[in-house]
Design an enzyme around this catalytic site. Structure first.
Site, PDB file in Angstrom:
ATOM      1  N   SER A  61       0.783  -1.221   0.083  1.00 19.51           N
ATOM      2  CA  SER A  61       0.027   0.027  -0.060  1.00 19.51           C
ATOM      3  C   SER A  61       0.816   1.426  -0.064  1.00 19.51           C
ATOM      4  CB  SER A  61      -0.817   0.127   1.159  1.00 19.51           C
ATOM      5  OG  SER A  61      -1.426   1.295   1.547  1.00 19.51           O
ATOM      6  N   TYR A 116      -1.881  -0.794  10.877  1.00 19.91           N
ATOM      7  CA  TYR A 116      -2.017  -1.695   9.469  1.00 19.91           C
ATOM      8  C   TYR A 116      -1.079  -1.141   8.616  1.00 19.91           C
ATOM      9  CZ  TYR A 116      -3.776  -1.300   4.637  1.00 19.91           C
ATOM     10  OH  TYR A 116      -3.675  -1.425   3.254  1.00 19.91           O
ATOM     11  N   LYS A 148       2.106  -3.508   6.785  1.00 17.90           N
ATOM     12  CA  LYS A 148       2.699  -3.224   5.363  1.00 17.90           C
ATOM     13  C   LYS A 148       4.035  -3.046   5.052  1.00 17.90           C
ATOM     14  CE  LYS A 148      -1.202  -4.560   3.506  1.00 17.90           C
ATOM     15  NZ  LYS A 148      -1.401  -5.743   2.776  1.00 17.90           N
TER      16      LYS A 148
END
Ligand code: UD1
Length: 343
Positions: free
Chosen positions: A128, A153, A157
Site C-alpha cells: 500500500s 495497519y 505493510k
C-alpha cells in the site's frame, strides 16, 4: 496461453483478490483461491465464475494454518503466489493492533514457509502507499523512504515489505505492489466491494449514501492546502489494479531465475480531490448525493498520488478506466447489491 502455470491467490474472494482472479483466468492462467471468507462472501467466487465461465478451485483455508497450506501445496504444482490475505481497516488496526500484527505478519510468514518447503519462488505482495506515511514528495515515487506509519495497519505493510526484502536473498523472487486508492467494481457488476458495517473508505460511503443507506456523506475537511481544500488522492479502478498483477506474473516469467525484490507504485498518476470525486459522481450518475463538510479525520494525509512511471515502463502496464467510469461501475455494483435497479 499460460494454462501450464498454476497461481495460488490468497484472499482471492476479497475485493482486489477477486478482480485479480478474473484477470488471471481471462489471461489463461490456472488459479486456486484460498480465503477464510471471514471478511468476504462466497458470492464473490460465484461472481468470478459468472464473468469467466470457469469453475474456481476454492479452498476455505486460513493462511495462518500451515498444515492446511502444506497439504494444498503437496497436491498442486503452484508456480507463483499472489498474497492478498490480510486485514485492511486502518481504524480497526488502531483498536486491535495485536490482531493486525498477528494476522498480517503471521499469514505472510506461513505462506513463505510453505513456498520454501515446496520450492515455489515467486510471490506478488499486496502492499500500500501507506508505507510512505506522509511523503515529502506529493507525487511519490518508489525511492521515497518509509516514514512513520500512520496506523498499525500501515506498520504491518512496512514490516511485510522488510520481511520480503530479507527473504529475497533466500531464493525468492518478490514483487511488491503499492496500491493507492482502488475504487469501482467489475464492469459486469458481478463482483465489487463488500464493506462490513459502516464504510470507512470514501467511495463505498458515497454509493451507500446515494442508495439511501446513509443520510449524508461527510467530507473530512475543506481547509487543506489543496485546490479546493479537500484531501487529494490517486483513485484507481480495481480492474486496472487487478490487471497489473497479471503483468507482474508475466514480468517474472521473462526474468532470469535468481533472487529479486522490487516494489512498484500502482496508481494512475492523477491527483483528485475528495470534492472533485463527489462532483464527478453526481455528474456521471445523475443521482443526488447529500453531503456536508466536517472536520479533518485524524491521521489523514493531505495529498498523495503516485508516480507510476516505474510500473508503466517495466510491465508495459497502464490504466484503462478513468474516474467517471470507475464511479459508474461502483454505482452499478451498489445498485446490484441493494436491488435498486430503478434508481
Ligand atoms: C487509506 C490508506 C490506504 C489503505 C486504505 C484502506 C493512507 C494514505 N491510505 O486510504 O493505504 O489501503 O485506507 O482502508 O493511509 N473521506 C471523506 N469522507 C468519508 C470517507 C473518506 O471525506 O466518509 C476522505 C478521507 O478523509 C480521505 C479520502 O476521502 O481524504 C480517501 O479516504 P479513504 O477512502 O478512507 O482512503 P485513504 O484514507 O486515502
Amino acid at each position: 496461453m499460460n494454462s501450464d502455470q498454476h497461481i495460488l491467490v490468497t484472499g482471492g474472494a476479497g475485493y482486489i483478490g477477486a478482480h485479480t482472479v478474473v484477470e488471471l483466468l481471462s489471461a489463461g492462467y490456472k488459479v486456486t483461491v484460498v480465503d477464510t471468507l471471514e471478511r468476504s462472501e462466497y458470492r464473490m467466487i460465484e461472481g468470478i465464475e459468472s464473468i469467466t465461465g470457469i469453475r474456481v478451485d476454492f479452498h476455505k483455508i486460513d493462511c495462518l494454518d500451515f498444515v492446511a497450506l502444506d497439504t494444498l501445496f503437496a497436491a498442486n504444482d503452484f508456480s507463483a503466489v499472489i498474497h492478498f490475505a490480510a486485514y485492511k481497516s486502518v481504524n480497526e488496526s488502531v483498536v486491535k493492533p495485536l490482531e493486525y500484527y498477528n494476522n498480517n505478519l503471521g499469514s505472510l510468514l506461513s505462506v513463505l514457509e510453505v513456498m520454501k518447503k515446496h520450492h515455489v519462488q515467486d510471490i506478488i505482495f499486496s502492499s500500500s502507499c501507506t508505507v510512505y506515511g506522509q511523503p515529502d514528495q506529493i507525487q511519490v515515487d518508489e525511492s521515497a523512504p518509509f516514514k512513520t506509519a500512520e496506523s498499525p495497519y500501515g506498520s504491518t505493510k512496512q514490516l511485510c515489505e522488510h520481511i520480503l526484502k530479507d527473504v529475497a536473498t533466500d531464493g525468492f523472487r518478490v514483487i511488491s505492489l503499492r496500491y493507492f486508492n482502488p475504487i469501482g467494481a467489475h464492469p459486469s457488476a458481478m463482483i465489487g466491494e463488500l464493506p462490513i458495517g459502516v464504510p470507512n473508505n470514501l467511495v463505498p460511503y458515497v454509493t451507500q449514501t446515494a442508495a439511501g443507506v446513509r443520510d449524508k456523506l461527510t467530507v473530512f475537511g475543506n481547509d487543506y492546502n489543496t485546490l479546493d481544500g479537500s484531501c487529494v488522492r490517486d483513485f484507481i479502478h480495481v480492474s486496472d489494479v487487478a490487471s497489473a498483477h497479471v503483468k507482474a506474473i508475466d514480468y517474472l516469467n521473462q526474468q532470469q531465475k535468481g533472487n529479486l525484490f522490487d516494489a512498484y507504485n500502482l496508481g494512475t498518476g492523477q491527483g483528485v480531490s475528495v470534492l472533485q470525486l463527489v462532483k464527478k459522481f453526481i455528474e456521471v450518475t445523475g443521482v443526488k448525493l447529500p453531503y456536508t463538510i466536517g472536520s479533518r479525520r485524524p491521521g489523514d494525509v493531505e495529498k498523495v498520488y503516485a508516480d507510476p512511471s516505474k510500473i508503466n515502463k517495466a510491465f508495459g502496464w497502464s490504466t484503462t478506466y478513468d474516474l467517471g467510469q470507475s464511479l459508474i461501475h461502483a454505482w452499478q455494483w451498489e445498485k446490484k447489491i441493494r436491488n435498486l435497479k430503478g434508481i
